[in-house]
Design an enzyme around this catalytic site. Structure first.
Site, PDB file in Angstrom:
ATOM      1  N   LYS A   1      10.569   2.935  -4.413  1.00  0.00           N
ATOM      2  CA  LYS A   1       9.310   2.195  -4.303  1.00  0.00           C
ATOM      3  C   LYS A   1       9.244   1.108  -5.369  1.00  0.00           C
ATOM      4  O   LYS A   1       8.783  -0.014  -5.106  1.00  0.00           O
ATOM      5  CB  LYS A   1       8.116   3.143  -4.457  1.00  0.00           C
ATOM      6  CG  LYS A   1       7.903   4.083  -3.279  1.00  0.00           C
ATOM      7  CD  LYS A   1       6.637   4.908  -3.490  1.00  0.00           C
ATOM      8  CE  LYS A   1       6.383   5.850  -2.320  1.00  0.00           C
ATOM      9  NZ  LYS A   1       5.136   6.623  -2.472  1.00  0.00           N
TER      10      LYS A   1
ATOM     11  N   PHE B   1       0.837  -1.199   0.000  1.00  0.00           N
ATOM     12  CA  PHE B   1       0.000   0.000   0.000  1.00  0.00           C
ATOM     13  C   PHE B   1       0.874   1.251   0.000  1.00  0.00           C
ATOM     14  O   PHE B   1       1.885   1.304   0.705  1.00  0.00           O
ATOM     15  CB  PHE B   1      -0.882   0.062   1.254  1.00  0.00           C
ATOM     16  CG  PHE B   1      -1.861  -1.059   1.387  1.00  0.00           C
ATOM     17  CD1 PHE B   1      -3.175  -0.917   0.962  1.00  0.00           C
ATOM     18  CD2 PHE B   1      -1.487  -2.268   1.969  1.00  0.00           C
ATOM     19  CE1 PHE B   1      -4.091  -1.943   1.101  1.00  0.00           C
ATOM     20  CE2 PHE B   1      -2.392  -3.299   2.108  1.00  0.00           C
ATOM     21  CZ  PHE B   1      -3.699  -3.150   1.672  1.00  0.00           C
ATOM     22  N   ASP B   2       0.456   2.243  -0.776  1.00  0.00           N
ATOM     23  CA  ASP B   2       0.987   3.578  -0.574  1.00  0.00           C
ATOM     24  C   ASP B   2       0.306   4.137   0.674  1.00  0.00           C
ATOM     25  O   ASP B   2      -0.784   3.683   1.040  1.00  0.00           O
ATOM     26  CB  ASP B   2       0.683   4.453  -1.784  1.00  0.00           C
ATOM     27  CG  ASP B   2       1.169   5.873  -1.603  1.00  0.00           C
ATOM     28  OD1 ASP B   2       2.333   6.043  -1.222  1.00  0.00           O
ATOM     29  OD2 ASP B   2       0.374   6.807  -1.812  1.00  0.00           O
ATOM     30  N   LYS B   3       0.934   5.097   1.341  1.00  0.00           N
ATOM     31  CA  LYS B   3       0.341   5.622   2.571  1.00  0.00           C
ATOM     32  C   LYS B   3      -0.611   6.780   2.304  1.00  0.00           C
ATOM     33  O   LYS B   3      -1.814   6.669   2.523  1.00  0.00           O
ATOM     34  CB  LYS B   3       1.432   6.073   3.551  1.00  0.00           C
ATOM     35  CG  LYS B   3       0.859   6.624   4.875  1.00  0.00           C
ATOM     36  CD  LYS B   3       1.922   7.146   5.790  1.00  0.00           C
ATOM     37  CE  LYS B   3       2.402   8.524   5.364  1.00  0.00           C
ATOM     38  NZ  LYS B   3       1.360   9.589   5.579  1.00  0.00           N
TER      39      LYS B   3
ATOM     40  N   VAL C   1      -1.422  -1.076  -4.135  1.00  0.00           N
ATOM     41  CA  VAL C   1      -2.601  -0.220  -4.041  1.00  0.00           C
ATOM     42  C   VAL C   1      -2.148   1.225  -3.879  1.00  0.00           C
ATOM     43  O   VAL C   1      -1.365   1.534  -2.966  1.00  0.00           O
ATOM     44  CB  VAL C   1      -3.500  -0.610  -2.851  1.00  0.00           C
ATOM     45  CG1 VAL C   1      -4.783   0.217  -2.859  1.00  0.00           C
ATOM     46  CG2 VAL C   1      -3.823  -2.097  -2.888  1.00  0.00           C
TER      47      VAL C   1
END
Length: 885
Positions: free
Chosen positions: A757, A570-572, A774
């Site tokens: 990333k 997940f991205d934050k 996501v």
């Protein structure tokens, strides 16, 4: 071209004034494409001219040119339009074998790079515009006999007749001028000449390459032109319309049963029962014979041909009853396949029918009723209570609540308010706040509103979703590719086995008739009918169910992969969190009231436009009453990178990072305040110390707070079998760890740059095999591209998110993620079940028929398995997320 051949394309990049092959935008594009499944190699070649050439080596059975074009656009680049993209839909679904035959015929057209036709009737073609124009492509498709025989060009006027004509969107890319030769496998393209000019700072406007226009194409199956179709609406080419095959199958069953009763009761002459069986042959074999002839003309031997040979063999041996039973059950299975595809297809067609056909437009002081297709950006449309919205746009007058479930899947209506200047915001539609933005096809609540149109009807979110779903239908899943390869090998092996068994009488002491009968029984038993329909029916049902739930899944590949992976990254910011900071902590110093601290913060920060300032102001207002917040500040100055300085009631006030006070030797922080600050920092807060005059008032903490549903979503994902939930973030590690603890992640990786990333995703793929990513689809596009499945949130208002993602959650709702993961897992289970049933029945029946099982029993099991896998696949249309609390 076979589907296993690899293709190399060299395409000029459309990045205005970019002449450096090392440009960061080009580097970002290469990284975004390199990790994508089906793309073997991506690199830049320096052309003789000024444009860099993007060289792609890819497998067309896994990824299409149109998907590559989408991914390029998602990172700000565009590819030349030499390679056209054409999507249409048949008026009726096909059988899996007919769809495959049609695909092969399309691939045989000179200039076609890749083509796919789904059993639901979706047609997708990628073609070289230097070799083949779209008009010629349409003409050649129109002359492909049997499967379809005519294409009609439909204008907005003919679209009004919905009863006679069902029209679905077509996406096509116009031809671009080109300048070079085409080679069949190593296709090259020289750069187009650009206007001379100096190098300037470049911006990448994400202009859509989709040429929607007003034209929509509609393909009639089995030879009806538009004129014929309007007066003789036989979608499947029979006298009873689209139900012809089912009625023929039932008539075959009725005559077969009558003949069997005559034989069993010994009533009537012998020729009567034989005649009844022959009539059953006629009805049961009509459509099968048509498809068999098409296959023979295409020099292919498919299941239809095998069934006819077996039925003819049974008749030759005098087993007319068993042959009639074979054709009855085979045609019944065929018609049920047709029904299953139609059922799933109708679930998708429902999306296309959501938007109204007309809209009420303000023209000065008058209101006119116009066709939705004629709306232009800037038009003002009136939407009455409980009406469907005709276009994407922004509210400019009135308030209401809108049911956005048809587009975003949100279960609760969303409140809408007007914007001050609609004309100023429609140009940046993606950035418009959710409470101001509306979508075509959604349902207005109790308030009448005026909406300024932001997009053409063909470019609306709903239109793009329908077009993308149509493309997704025509993409083959990994399992479907396996079954196709299996059939290509299996059918010739079966034919060889049958040929050997026909001569068994030479080795075994038995009559030729017995050997021939056994061979025909094996032919029936070994025909992989269930296998042909097992995967496409499940994939189409899964894609249709996802679309109904506000989730766009781009084909069977992402659907299957998401159903089998155990790791999600997940991205934050904006994904696990709200995407905007909030005041979370207020700790007053000894002897200071919290109200005084908040009043000073509100007075000073009200003069700042910093993002953190708005969080402090909103938080302070929520906690204060009007009477306690009556302070005013003046002489406000920003201290770059540190904080803000002002004067309140004649005293100098600092609201700044703790480091400022040590740098400027303003004052020493009290030990209690130091400890309180350190604790907040350890919990992931961004902190600011407040000093007024010579008194420290306290410390405030700000944080991008996790979404309310985030923790429950992680629990539901674990229940679905997701073992690793990982956050990759650019924020510092302490903030990442704090969010991870709050929402229940298994791992958090902070301090990551965008390229880091991408590396993190690659490492996760190496460690855990498959991994989903996501994000919002904008800043995360390269990382999403390198994941097995890229999932974008809030895609309804973002063209970039729609293009970058394999799976798009149309609503900005993390709660949709467990639904689509659960649906994907259920789809994978049903595909496995269908494969076990279809292959298991064949594996049992082949030896059973060799050792004496008769044709009648083999037919019952064989066709029973086909009907079983179809019904099993249709269960996906009723899927419910059982993990939703």
């Amino acid at each position: 071209m076979t589907q296993t051949e690899k293709i190399r394309l060299e395409l000029p990049l459309v990045l205005p004034t970019v002449i450096d092959a090392n440009d960061l935008c080009i580097d970002r594009l290469i990284k975004g494409l390199s990790g994508r499944g089906g793309i073997e190699k991506v690199h830049i070649k320096k052309a003789d001219g000024s444009e860099p050439l993007l060289c792609l080596h890819y497998d067309p059975s896994i990824i299409s040119v149109s998907r590559i074009r989408e991914l390029a656009q998602s990172v700000g680049a565009q590819l030349t339009k030499r390679y056209g993209h054409y999507v249409a839909r048949l008026t009726a679904p096909l059988h899996a074998r007919s769809a495959r035959l049609f695909s092969n015929r399309l691939r045989g057209i000179s200039g076609v790079l890749e083509a796919e036709v789904s059993p639901s009737g979706a047609v997708r073609v990628e073609y070289d515009t230097e070799t083949l124009s779209q008009a010629d492509l349409v003409t050649q498709i129109g002359f492909i006999g049997g499967v379809i025989a005519s294409l009609s060009h439909t204008t907005p006027e003919t679209m009004k007749n919905k009863e006679a004509e069902k029209v679905f969107p077509v996406d096509s890319h116009r031809e671009a001028p080109a300048a070079t030769q085409t080679e069949s496998r190593d296709t090259q393209h020289e750069p187009r000449p650009e206007d001379p000019g100096e190098h300037q700072e470049h911006q990448h406007d994400d202009q859509s390459e989709h040429d929607h226009g007003d034209s929509k194409d509609h393909v009639h199956a089995h030879g009806a032109t538009d004129k014929e179709h309007a007066g003789h609406d036989h979608d499947h080419g029979g006298i009873f319309g689209e139900k012809s095959e089912l009625i023929f199958a039932l008539l075959a069953g009725a005559f077969m049963l009558a003949g069997w009763l005559c034989t069993w009761t010994q009533s009537g002459p012998d020729w009567l029962s034989t005649t009844l069986f022959c009539i059953a042959y006629l009805f049961g074999g009509y459509f099968t014979t048509k498809e068999a002839l098409e296959n023979i003309l295409a020099r292919r031997f498919e299941i239809d041909t095998l069934m006819l040979v077996a039925a003819a063999g049974a008749g030759a041996l005098g087993k007319w009853g068993e042959g009639a039973l074979l054709l009855f059950l085979f045609s019944l299975g065929h018609s049920l396949e047709h029904f299953a595809m139609g059922r799933a297809r109708r679930a998708i067609e429902a999306l296309a029918k959501l938007a109204p056909e007309t809209a009420s437009v303000k023209r000065g002081d008058k209101v006119e009723e116009v066709a939705v297709e004629t709306l232009k950006p800037g038009d003002i449309v009136l939407v009455k209570p409980n009406e469907r919205l005709p276009a994407d746009g922004v509210v400019v007058k009135g308030t209401t609540s809108v049911n956005q479930a048809p587009v975003t899947g949100e279960s609760v209506p969303v409140d809408k308010q007007p914007v001050a200047d609609g004309a100023a915001v429609i140009a940046a539609f993606e950035k418009v706040a959710a409470n101001n933005r509306v979508f075509a096809g959604t349902i207005n609540g109790s308030g009448g509103i005026e909406v300024m149109v932001a997009k053409l009807a063909a470019q609306s979110t709903m239109a793009r979703v329908v077009q993308m779903v149509t493309e997704a239908e025509a993409q083959r899943s990994p399992t479907q590719q396996f079954t196709d390869k299996f059939e290509r090998i299996f059918v010739p092996v079966v034919l060889a086995l049958v040929a050997l068994l026909m001569f068994a009488f030479i080795v075994v002491d038995e009559p030729f008739a017995d050997s021939f009968y056994r061979a025909m029984a094996v032919l029936v038993a070994a025909s992989p009918c269930a296998l042909a329909i097992s995967v496409p029916s499940a994939v189409l049902s899964g894609v249709a169910r996802a679309g109904r739930g506000g989730v766009l899944v781009k084909g069977g590949g992402p659907l299957e992969n998401l159903g089998s992976l155990t790791s999600i990254a997940f991205d934050k910011t904006g994904t696990l969190t709200e995407g905007k900071p909030k005041l979370t902590d207020v700790i007053a110093a000894d002897g200071v009231e919290e109200l005084e601290l908040l009043a000073v913060v509100l007075a000073v920060e009200s003069h700042s436009d910093h993002p953190l300032a708005s969080a402090l102001v909103d938080g302070a207002r929520d906690r204060l009453s009007k009477e306690s917040s009556a302070l005013t500040a003046d002489d406000v100055k920003s201290i770059t990178g540190r904080g803000i300085q002002a004067s309140v009631n004649g005293e100098t006030v600092y609201i700044a990072k703790p480091v400022l006070f040590s740098e400027m030797s303003i004052a020493s922080l009290p030990d209690a305040l130091v400890k309180a600050n350190e604790k907040l920092v350890a919990d992931g807060r961004t902190t600011m110390i407040v000093l007024k005059g010579k008194r420290f008032l306290g410390v405030v903490g700000v944080m991008d707070t996790p979404r309310e549903v985030a923790a429950s979503v992680m629990v539901r994902l674990r229940a679905l079998g997701i073992e690793r939930l990982i956050m990759i973030s650019g924020d510092n590690q302490q903030v990442a760890d704090s969010v991870a603890r709050t929402v229940g992640l298994t791992e958090a990786r902070g301090d990551l740059m965008p390229e880091q990333k991408v590396e993190a995703i690659k490492q996760l793929r190496e460690q855990h095999g498959k991994v989903a990513m996501v994000g919002d689809g904008v800043n995360d596009a390269p990382a999403m591209a390198n994941s097995t499945v890229g999932i974008a949130m809030g895609a309804a208002g973002s063209d970039v998110a729609l293009e970058a993602a394999d799976v798009a959650l149309m609503g900005d709702d993390l709660g949709q993620l467990p639904f689509v993961v659960g649906l994907s897992r259920q789809t994978s289970r049903i595909i496995r079940q269908n494969l076990w049933v279809s292959l298991g029945v064949v594996a049992v029946l082949i030896p059973a028929t060799i050792f004496g099982l008769n044709i009648g029993t083999a037919v019952l099991f064989h066709e029973g398995s086909t009907i079983l896998v179809v019904i099993n696949a249709l269960r996906l249309l009723a899927f419910q997320d059982k993990t939703d609390a």
